[in-house]
Write a protein that holds these residues in place. Structure first.
Motif, short mmCIF file in Angstrom:
data_model
loop_
_atom_site.label_atom_id
_atom_site.label_comp_id
_atom_site.label_asym_id
_atom_site.label_seq_id
_atom_site.Cartn_x
_atom_site.Cartn_y
_atom_site.Cartn_z
N ASN A 4 8.01 -6.23 -6.87
CA ASN A 4 9.09 -5.74 -7.62
C ASN A 4 9.83 -6.31 -8.57
OD1 ASN A 4 11.42 -6.94 -7.81
ND2 ASN A 4 11.65 -9.71 -6.84
N GLN A 5 9.54 -6.08 -9.73
CA GLN A 5 9.51 -6.24 -11.62
C GLN A 5 10.15 -6.98 -11.68
OE1 GLN A 5 6.92 -5.36 -13.32
NE2 GLN A 5 6.20 -4.27 -11.04
N GLY A 6 11.14 -6.91 -11.10
CA GLY A 6 12.70 -8.11 -11.54
C GLY A 6 12.28 -9.19 -11.97
N ALA A 7 11.13 -10.25 -10.86
CA ALA A 7 10.61 -11.61 -11.58
C ALA A 7 10.01 -11.69 -12.93
CB ALA A 7 10.20 -12.56 -10.52
N LEU A 8 9.37 -10.51 -13.35
CA LEU A 8 8.43 -10.38 -14.42
C LEU A 8 8.93 -9.49 -16.12
CD1 LEU A 8 5.52 -8.30 -12.05
CD2 LEU A 8 6.17 -11.23 -12.70
N THR A 9 10.26 -9.76 -15.95
CA THR A 9 10.77 -9.48 -17.15
C THR A 9 10.60 -10.19 -18.26
OG1 THR A 9 12.95 -10.04 -16.58
CG2 THR A 9 12.66 -7.34 -16.06
N SER A 10 10.84 -11.02 -18.31
CA SER A 10 10.33 -12.24 -19.85
C SER A 10 8.62 -12.41 -18.93
CB SER A 10 11.25 -13.59 -18.70
OG SER A 10 10.87 -13.40 -17.45
N SER A 11 8.74 -12.28 -20.93
CA SER A 11 7.25 -12.40 -21.32
C SER A 11 7.05 -14.50 -21.66
CB SER A 11 7.18 -12.17 -22.09
OG SER A 11 8.24 -12.47 -24.07
N LEU A 12 5.97 -14.89 -21.32
CA LEU A 12 5.39 -15.88 -21.43
C LEU A 12 4.57 -15.81 -22.83
CD1 LEU A 12 3.30 -15.76 -18.21
CD2 LEU A 12 5.73 -17.05 -18.43
N HIS A 13 5.07 -17.16 -23.08
CA HIS A 13 4.67 -17.56 -24.53
C HIS A 13 3.24 -18.62 -24.20
CE1 HIS A 13 4.52 -19.50 -28.03
NE2 HIS A 13 4.93 -20.42 -28.80
N ILE A 14 2.44 -18.72 -24.60
CA ILE A 14 1.22 -18.70 -23.48
C ILE A 14 0.15 -18.85 -24.33
CG2 ILE A 14 -1.62 -17.90 -23.02
CD1 ILE A 14 0.81 -15.80 -21.54
N LEU A 15 -0.24 -20.27 -24.61
CA LEU A 15 -1.45 -21.18 -25.77
C LEU A 15 -2.95 -20.29 -24.97
CD1 LEU A 15 -2.06 -22.66 -27.89
CD2 LEU A 15 -2.00 -24.98 -26.17
N ILE A 16 -3.74 -20.11 -25.68
CA ILE A 16 -5.52 -19.93 -25.79
C ILE A 16 -6.03 -21.24 -26.12
CG2 ILE A 16 -7.23 -18.35 -25.48
CD1 ILE A 16 -5.19 -16.31 -24.89
N ALA A 17 -7.11 -21.26 -26.03
CA ALA A 17 -8.06 -22.30 -26.18
C ALA A 17 -8.72 -22.41 -25.51
CB ALA A 17 -7.82 -23.91 -25.73
N ASP A 18 -10.29 -21.64 -26.75
CA ASP A 18 -11.70 -21.10 -26.90
C ASP A 18 -12.57 -21.41 -27.57
OD1 ASP A 18 -14.05 -19.96 -25.72
OD2 ASP A 18 -13.55 -19.20 -23.96
N ASP A 19 -13.65 -22.56 -28.17
CA ASP A 19 -14.43 -22.68 -29.25
C ASP A 19 -14.99 -21.37 -29.50
OD1 ASP A 19 -15.66 -22.61 -26.80
OD2 ASP A 19 -17.39 -23.67 -27.85
N ASP A 20 -15.46 -20.75 -28.57
CA ASP A 20 -15.95 -19.26 -28.89
C ASP A 20 -14.78 -18.18 -29.54
OD1 ASP A 20 -17.36 -16.80 -28.93
OD2 ASP A 20 -18.19 -16.99 -26.88
N PRO A 21 -14.61 -17.21 -30.88
CA PRO A 21 -13.90 -16.98 -31.17
C PRO A 21 -14.18 -15.61 -30.29
CG PRO A 21 -15.84 -16.81 -32.57
CD PRO A 21 -15.95 -18.24 -31.34
#
Length: 604
Positions: A4-21
């Motif tokens: 069911n793709q209906g629940a996946l149509t909206s993108s997420l605003h994601i914060l990634i934190a990692d000290d390895d560039p």
């Protein structure tokens, strides 16, 4: 399997934190390619700084081991500040179970180990999307539910205010009456209302509508409107309940009805009338002995059930003393149950009424007994109780109740004022009822209403209303029906008198009563004269113009003696079959009025 793709149509605003560039950029580029917006943080401190500026992230991806502030601490601090659920994913090179448990205990929702498997990352993100979509749906429904609740509360508040105003605006506040009104829900289907008539009668009604809540409360609106209007005008209890039944039967659905006890108390004669339709029995309680002097059980079905031909408006009459109290309630009181299902019952109420413990007043004693019996559980039905001390029903125009053997002649005579003889204008009307029409005739309210329209108001109107009511009662009872007042010398005799009166009235097919009223004026002086005649044989009377040698006795009725005290003049004619009283409404001195009746003589 199609996802069911209906629940996946909206993108997420994601914060990634990692000290390895490298790892940070790899994760960021992958998630961007999946259609999400990504913000990168160099470590935990930087992640918290970015979070402070932007709280609208839909997913956090945090490396466990970072300088300054590690991922676990960062996760815990973000969780504390979130106002909604947002998934947090921990990434670590440590695959030990204990480390993962620690991260999940802190508040993480997902756990990835390095090297990251992008298929698993994609699955986790999509799971986060579904959870986010579900969270948004729940929040939206919660918001709508909150809006609905707030609107419902606002509507209920408005409905409650309107119903309180409609149902209780007529309630007398001048009495020493006490009430228990305990609704089973937000609205009560019970009603207690009291109203005074112009002749100082007190009318009270305890009513219980079918059901509970708002529908039951709405049912009472036509009942209280009808009761208030008719009792304010001084109609009899029989007329009031007959009109109540007609109104409710025409306005309510067939499965709806109203149980009611309708009562009338007349303070200057200390008599009462009660019609009980479907309510628990009403008690007349002696305050001094704490004994039940009389009970008035339900002898009729509730209002709104029977049609007019089958409806019985017959009331029960009795006399009362000032040291007595009326106790009336709805069935929610006597049908209150204890935790085992046993009912409080009439006997439970009677035990409290007759208890000689004077440390508590009656209303508190009954309330405490109900709470103790029900273990203070919420009422399953509306519970309402009226406690009315009959000594609090005052008659302001009379210092004391007139007894049957009071032969004092206290007539107030203004013999120097004869406004009728000087009359140059005013009002006049006449009214009569003959034969079986007397059975249902309500002359006093009609006459009082007309006199009010003449412009007679205030204290003078109250006196006139009492005089008219008493002389009409006297004309019907003694002139037409031939009743003997001596029967009313004791409470038992009063009940016999009342029963006999109803019997004779029901069989009446002849006789009549006639009334004439004049409001005469000369200049700015006014006087109200009212004549009441009947077709009876008359009775002995004592005229204020009679000499001391007169052998005619004073009438034995309380009503005549009361009229003598209230009117400025009372005379009898036709052997007592005609009585006339006069009340000076305005007597001018040196051409200056004491009172103005603008309805009769408007100012120019």
């Amino acid at each position: 399997m199609v996802e069911n793709q209906g629940a996946l149509t909206s993108s997420l605003h994601i914060l990634i934190a990692d000290d390895d560039p490298v790892m940070r950029n790899v994760l960021g580029n992958f998630l961007k390619s999946e259609g999400h917006t990504v913000v990168l943080a160099e470590d935990g401190a930087h992640a918290l700084e970015l979070f402070e500026k932007d709280k609208d992230f839909g997913l956090f991806v945090l490396d466990v081991k970072m300088p300054h502030i590690d991922g676990l601490s960062c996760c815990a601090r973000i969780k504390k500040q979130l106002t909604r659920w947002v998934p947090i994913m921990m990434v670590s090179a440590n695959s030990e179970e204990r480390s993962q448990v620690e991260g999940l205990d802190i508040g993480a929702d997902y756990y990835l180990t390095k090297p990251v498997q992008f298929a698993l990352l994609r699955a986790y993100v999509r799971a986060a999307q579904r959870a986010s979509a579900l969270q948004n749906e729940v929040q939206e429904k919660s918001r709508r539910l909150e809006d609905y609740y707030n609107k419902s509360q606002s509507d209920n508040d408005l409905a409650r205010q309107l119903l309180d105003r409609l149902l209780h605006s007529s309630e007398s506040t001048s009495l020493d009456a006490k009430y228990i009104i305990d609704p089973a829900g937000e609205f009560s289907g019970d009603l207690i209302v009291s109203m005074r008539s112009p002749s100082h009668r007190l009318y009270s009604m305890v009513a219980d509508a079918t059901g509970h809540g708002l529908p039951a409360a709405i049912t009472l609106i036509p009942a209280v409107e009808t009761f208030s209007r008719l009792s304010r005008e001084g109609y009899s209890v029989e007329t009031i309940v007959r009109e109540l039944n007609t109104r409710l039967r025409s306005s309510l659905p067939r499965e709806r009805f109203v149980a009611a006890a309708v009562m009338m108390f007349e303070p200057h004669t200390q008599r009462l009338e009660i019609w009980n339709g479907g309510c628990p029995q009403v008690y007349l309680l002696d305050n001094e002995s704490r004994q039940i002097a009389k009970t008035f059980p339900a002898t009729h079905p509730p209002l709104g059930i029977l049609d007019a031909p089958r409806f019985d408006a017959k009331v029960t009459g009795a006399s009362y003393q000032k040291h007595q109290t009326i106790v009336a309630c709805t069935d929610g009181v006597v049908e209150s149950e204890d935790p085992s299902g046993n009912m409080f019952g009439q006997k439970g109420l009677e035990r409290v009424l007759t208890c000689h413990d004077r440390s508590r007043d009656l209303i508190r004693a009954i309330g405490s007994a109900l709470d103790e019996f029900t273990a203070a559980e919420s009422a399953a039905d509306d519970r309402s109780l009226l406690i009315l001390p009959l000594g609090s029903i005052e008659f302001e125009g009379e210092d004391s109740v007139i007894s049957e053997d009071d032969d004092s002649d206290i007539t107030v005579v203004n013999s120097d004022i004869d406004l009728t003889a000087m009359a140059t204008g005013g009002w006049y009307f006449a009214l009569g009822v003959r034969g079986d029409a007397l059975k249902d005739a309500e002359l006093a309210p009609i006459v009082n209403n007309v006199i009010g329209r003449m412009g007679v108001t205030g204290e003078k109107a109250d006196k006139a209303h009492v005089c008219i009511t008493e002389l009409l009662n006297n004309a019907i009872d003694h002139g037409v029906l031939g009743m003997d007042s001596s029967l009313k010398s004791n409470p038992e005799g009063f009940a016999e008198y009342f029963e006999e009166r109803q019997k004779r009235l029901s069989q009446l097919d002849y006789g009549g009563v006639f009334i004439r009223a004049n409001l005469d004026r000369s200049g700015r002086n006014y006087a109200l004269s009212v004549t009441v005649s009947d077709t009876g044989e008359g009775f002995g009377y004592k005229d204020e113009n009679a000499t001391e040698a007169s052998s005619l006795p004073v009438p034995s009725g309380r009503g005549i003696k009361l009229v003598r005290r209230l009117a400025d003049r009372l005379t009898f004619h036709d052997g007592g079959a005609t009585s006339e009283f006069r009340i000076v409404i305005m007597a001018g001195e040196s051409g200056q009025p004491q009172q103005k009746i603008s309805e009769i003589e408007p100012e120019n």
